[in-house]
Write a protein that holds these residues in place. Structure first.
Motif, PDB file in Angstrom:
ATOM      1  N   ALA A   1      -4.539   8.666   9.012  1.00  0.00           N
ATOM      2  CA  ALA A   1      -5.702   7.851   8.663  1.00  0.00           C
ATOM      3  C   ALA A   1      -5.463   7.075   7.367  1.00  0.00           C
ATOM      4  CB  ALA A   1      -6.946   8.728   8.538  1.00  0.00           C
ATOM      5  N   LEU A   2      -4.804   7.703   6.389  1.00  0.00           N
ATOM      6  CA  LEU A   2      -4.480   7.019   5.136  1.00  0.00           C
ATOM      7  C   LEU A   2      -3.516   5.865   5.394  1.00  0.00           C
ATOM      8  CD1 LEU A   2      -3.910  10.053   2.717  1.00  0.00           C
ATOM      9  CD2 LEU A   2      -5.963   8.656   2.917  1.00  0.00           C
ATOM     10  N   VAL A   3      -2.517   6.122   6.241  1.00  0.00           N
ATOM     11  CA  VAL A   3      -1.544   5.081   6.568  1.00  0.00           C
ATOM     12  C   VAL A   3      -2.224   3.920   7.279  1.00  0.00           C
ATOM     13  CG1 VAL A   3       0.504   4.562   7.955  1.00  0.00           C
ATOM     14  CG2 VAL A   3       0.404   6.690   6.626  1.00  0.00           C
TER      15      VAL A   3
ATOM     16  N   ALA B   1      -3.047   2.524  -3.886  1.00  0.00           N
ATOM     17  CA  ALA B   1      -2.561   3.874  -3.579  1.00  0.00           C
ATOM     18  C   ALA B   1      -3.674   4.637  -2.873  1.00  0.00           C
ATOM     19  CB  ALA B   1      -2.146   4.604  -4.854  1.00  0.00           C
ATOM     20  N   TYR B   2      -3.325   5.368  -1.822  1.00  0.00           N
ATOM     21  CA  TYR B   2      -4.305   5.994  -0.939  1.00  0.00           C
ATOM     22  C   TYR B   2      -4.228   7.517  -1.030  1.00  0.00           C
ATOM     23  CZ  TYR B   2      -4.751   1.303   0.878  1.00  0.00           C
ATOM     24  OH  TYR B   2      -4.977  -0.042   0.976  1.00  0.00           O
ATOM     25  N   PHE B   3      -5.383   8.133  -1.320  1.00  0.00           N
ATOM     26  CA  PHE B   3      -5.480   9.584  -1.437  1.00  0.00           C
ATOM     27  C   PHE B   3      -6.692  10.072  -0.650  1.00  0.00           C
ATOM     28  CE2 PHE B   3      -2.921   8.400  -5.028  1.00  0.00           C
ATOM     29  CZ  PHE B   3      -2.086   9.485  -5.279  1.00  0.00           C
ATOM     30  N   GLY B   4      -6.607  11.294  -0.144  1.00  0.00           N
ATOM     31  CA  GLY B   4      -7.713  11.881   0.597  1.00  0.00           C
ATOM     32  C   GLY B   4      -8.678  12.616  -0.312  1.00  0.00           C
ATOM     33  N   GLN B   5      -9.951  12.601   0.036  1.00  0.00           N
ATOM     34  CA  GLN B   5     -10.979  13.237  -0.792  1.00  0.00           C
ATOM     35  C   GLN B   5     -10.883  14.764  -0.779  1.00  0.00           C
ATOM     36  OE1 GLN B   5     -15.238  11.750  -0.850  1.00  0.00           O
ATOM     37  NE2 GLN B   5     -15.617  13.838  -0.151  1.00  0.00           N
TER      38      GLN B   5
ATOM     39  N   LYS C   1      -4.882  -0.165  -7.566  1.00  0.00           N
ATOM     40  CA  LYS C   1      -6.223   0.210  -7.136  1.00  0.00           C
ATOM     41  C   LYS C   1      -6.147   1.545  -6.401  1.00  0.00           C
ATOM     42  CE  LYS C   1     -10.201  -1.142  -4.332  1.00  0.00           C
ATOM     43  NZ  LYS C   1     -10.773  -2.122  -3.376  1.00  0.00           N
ATOM     44  N   LEU C   2      -6.940   2.505  -6.841  1.00  0.00           N
ATOM     45  CA  LEU C   2      -7.014   3.807  -6.183  1.00  0.00           C
ATOM     46  C   LEU C   2      -8.018   3.726  -5.042  1.00  0.00           C
ATOM     47  CD1 LEU C   2      -6.444   6.881  -6.027  1.00  0.00           C
ATOM     48  CD2 LEU C   2      -8.226   7.205  -7.754  1.00  0.00           C
TER      49      LEU C   2
ATOM     50  N   GLY D   1       0.855  -1.182   0.000  1.00  0.00           N
ATOM     51  CA  GLY D   1       0.000   0.000   0.000  1.00  0.00           C
ATOM     52  C   GLY D   1       0.887   1.226   0.000  1.00  0.00           C
ATOM     53  N   PHE D   2       0.482   2.252  -0.734  1.00  0.00           N
ATOM     54  CA  PHE D   2       1.337   3.432  -0.918  1.00  0.00           C
ATOM     55  C   PHE D   2       0.562   4.710  -0.632  1.00  0.00           C
ATOM     56  CE2 PHE D   2       3.276   6.425  -4.224  1.00  0.00           C
ATOM     57  CZ  PHE D   2       4.255   6.877  -3.349  1.00  0.00           C
ATOM     58  N   VAL D   3       1.155   5.568   0.199  1.00  0.00           N
ATOM     59  CA  VAL D   3       0.576   6.875   0.514  1.00  0.00           C
ATOM     60  C   VAL D   3       1.568   7.959   0.081  1.00  0.00           C
ATOM     61  CG1 VAL D   3      -0.383   8.361   2.302  1.00  0.00           C
ATOM     62  CG2 VAL D   3      -0.610   5.868   2.508  1.00  0.00           C
ATOM     63  N   PRO D   4       1.338   8.613  -1.059  1.00  0.00           N
ATOM     64  CA  PRO D   4       2.240   9.698  -1.471  1.00  0.00           C
ATOM     65  C   PRO D   4       1.907  10.984  -0.733  1.00  0.00           C
ATOM     66  CG  PRO D   4       0.625   9.237  -3.201  1.00  0.00           C
ATOM     67  CD  PRO D   4       0.320   8.318  -2.065  1.00  0.00           C
ATOM     68  N   THR D   5       2.921  11.656  -0.176  1.00  0.00           N
ATOM     69  CA  THR D   5       2.693  12.900   0.555  1.00  0.00           C
ATOM     70  C   THR D   5       3.783  13.911   0.221  1.00  0.00           C
ATOM     71  OG1 THR D   5       4.055  12.683   2.565  1.00  0.00           O
ATOM     72  CG2 THR D   5       2.025  11.387   2.484  1.00  0.00           C
ATOM     73  N   MET D   6       3.536  15.147   0.635  1.00  0.00           N
ATOM     74  CA  MET D   6       4.576  16.178   0.558  1.00  0.00           C
ATOM     75  C   MET D   6       5.038  16.566   1.963  1.00  0.00           C
ATOM     76  SD  MET D   6       3.962  18.577  -2.741  1.00  0.00           S
ATOM     77  CE  MET D   6       2.670  19.627  -2.071  1.00  0.00           C
ATOM     78  N   GLY D   7       4.799  15.665   2.914  1.00  0.00           N
ATOM     79  CA  GLY D   7       5.262  15.913   4.269  1.00  0.00           C
ATOM     80  C   GLY D   7       4.358  16.842   5.041  1.00  0.00           C
ATOM     81  N   ALA D   8       4.885  17.403   6.160  1.00  0.00           N
ATOM     82  CA  ALA D   8       4.087  18.201   7.098  1.00  0.00           C
ATOM     83  C   ALA D   8       2.832  17.411   7.457  1.00  0.00           C
ATOM     84  CB  ALA D   8       3.749  19.569   6.510  1.00  0.00           C
TER      85      ALA D   8
END
Length: 278
Positions: free
Chosen positions: A37-39, A142-146, A167-168, A23-30
């Motif tokens: 919650a995504l993790v 891959a996990y993204f927030g709405q 899978k998104l 499972g992958f959570v792409p972020t820009m930090g902070a």
């Protein structure tokens, strides 16, 4: 938890995890509770969870915004380790872009509305960096927030059009107790403007109520503009009433159709976005 800043080392480790779902959570930090919650969602659904932390310069059309974006790697890694993350990929800009990419990705209609209209080149930068990250991590999900609803539409288009076997997974927006959508940019809100920030979400609640009462989208948008005019600490960038599936603006509201209210506004020099789907 393993932390990598090198593409080859990251790939070699993940390749060694034969048969494990990633499972992958792409972020820009902070990072904040929304990221946690995504993790957590990824951990529940996969054998291995990887998180990238990379402030991507190619998706910023405003150099000052890039300069001011918070960078808190040590704090972020602590949050991720506590959450149960397995792998952190935190490359430098030079590692990700030894040469500036010449490729351009055009997402069609999505390039010309809302974020695309006000941030030219933004989704090209998003598309390139997410494609690179997908190729490096090779996740199953891959996990993204709405909260970034248009970005979700862009990533969905990217996955489908380029045939990524991924899978998104879209997760609900996590909010502060006062309704403000959690965002890395919230750190930049000063004490004098922070109490006003929940009015962003309030404008979405008002819009939904007005639509359900039978007002047309045109009238609702006018009333919302009046709302922001009466709160001059905000500079409204856009407030759109759109079809949830396509994000195309709607001129007639239908309760049977899933609708998205989407807003972007500046408060104290900080650009905030939010949406409500119903």
């Amino acid at each position: 938890m393993l932390i990598f800043d090198n593409i080859i080392e990251t790939q070699n480790f993940l390749k060694s995890q034969h048969g494990k779902s990633i499972g992958f959570v792409p972020t820009m930090g902070a990072l904040h509770e929304g990221h946690r919650a995504l993790v957590k969602k990824s951990i529940a659904e996969n054998d291995l969870t990887a998180v990238s932390i990379f402030v991507n310069p190619t998706q910023f059309n405003n150099p000052d915004d890039l300069k001011k974006y918070p960078r808190t790697l040590e704090e972020d890694c602590k949050l991720l380790e506590e959450a149960g993350c397995d792998v952190v990929f935190a490359p430098s800009a030079e590692e990700m872009y030894p040469n500036l990419p010449q490729l351009k990705i055009d997402f069609g209609f999505l390039e010309n509305i809302m974020e695309g209209e006000f941030r030219p080149g933004h989704f090209n930068g998003v598309g390139i960096v997410v494609s690179k990250l997908f190729n490096i991590i090779k996740p199953n999900r891959a996990y993204f927030g709405q909260k970034d609803i248009q970005q979700v539409a862009v990533i969905n288009r990217l996955i489908n059009d380029l045939s990524f076997d991924i899978k998104l997974v879209v997760c609900e927006t996590i909010r502060e107790k006062d309704g403000l959508a959690m965002s890395s940019r919230n750190r930049r809100l000063t004490e004098d403007v922070r109490p006003s920030a929940p009015k962003i979400f309030q404008s979405l609640v008002i819009g939904k109520k007005l639509l359900l009462e039978g007002n047309s989208p045109f009238i609702v948008k006018n009333k919302i503009e009046d709302f922001y005019n009466s709160n001059p600490e905000f500079k409204l960038e856009y407030y759109e009433i759109a079809d949830f599936e396509t994000l195309e603006p709607i001129t007639e509201f239908d309760k049977k159709r899933k609708t998205a209210l989407i807003v972007a506004a500046h408060l104290g020099g900080v650009r905030l976005i939010d949406n409500k789907v119903f």
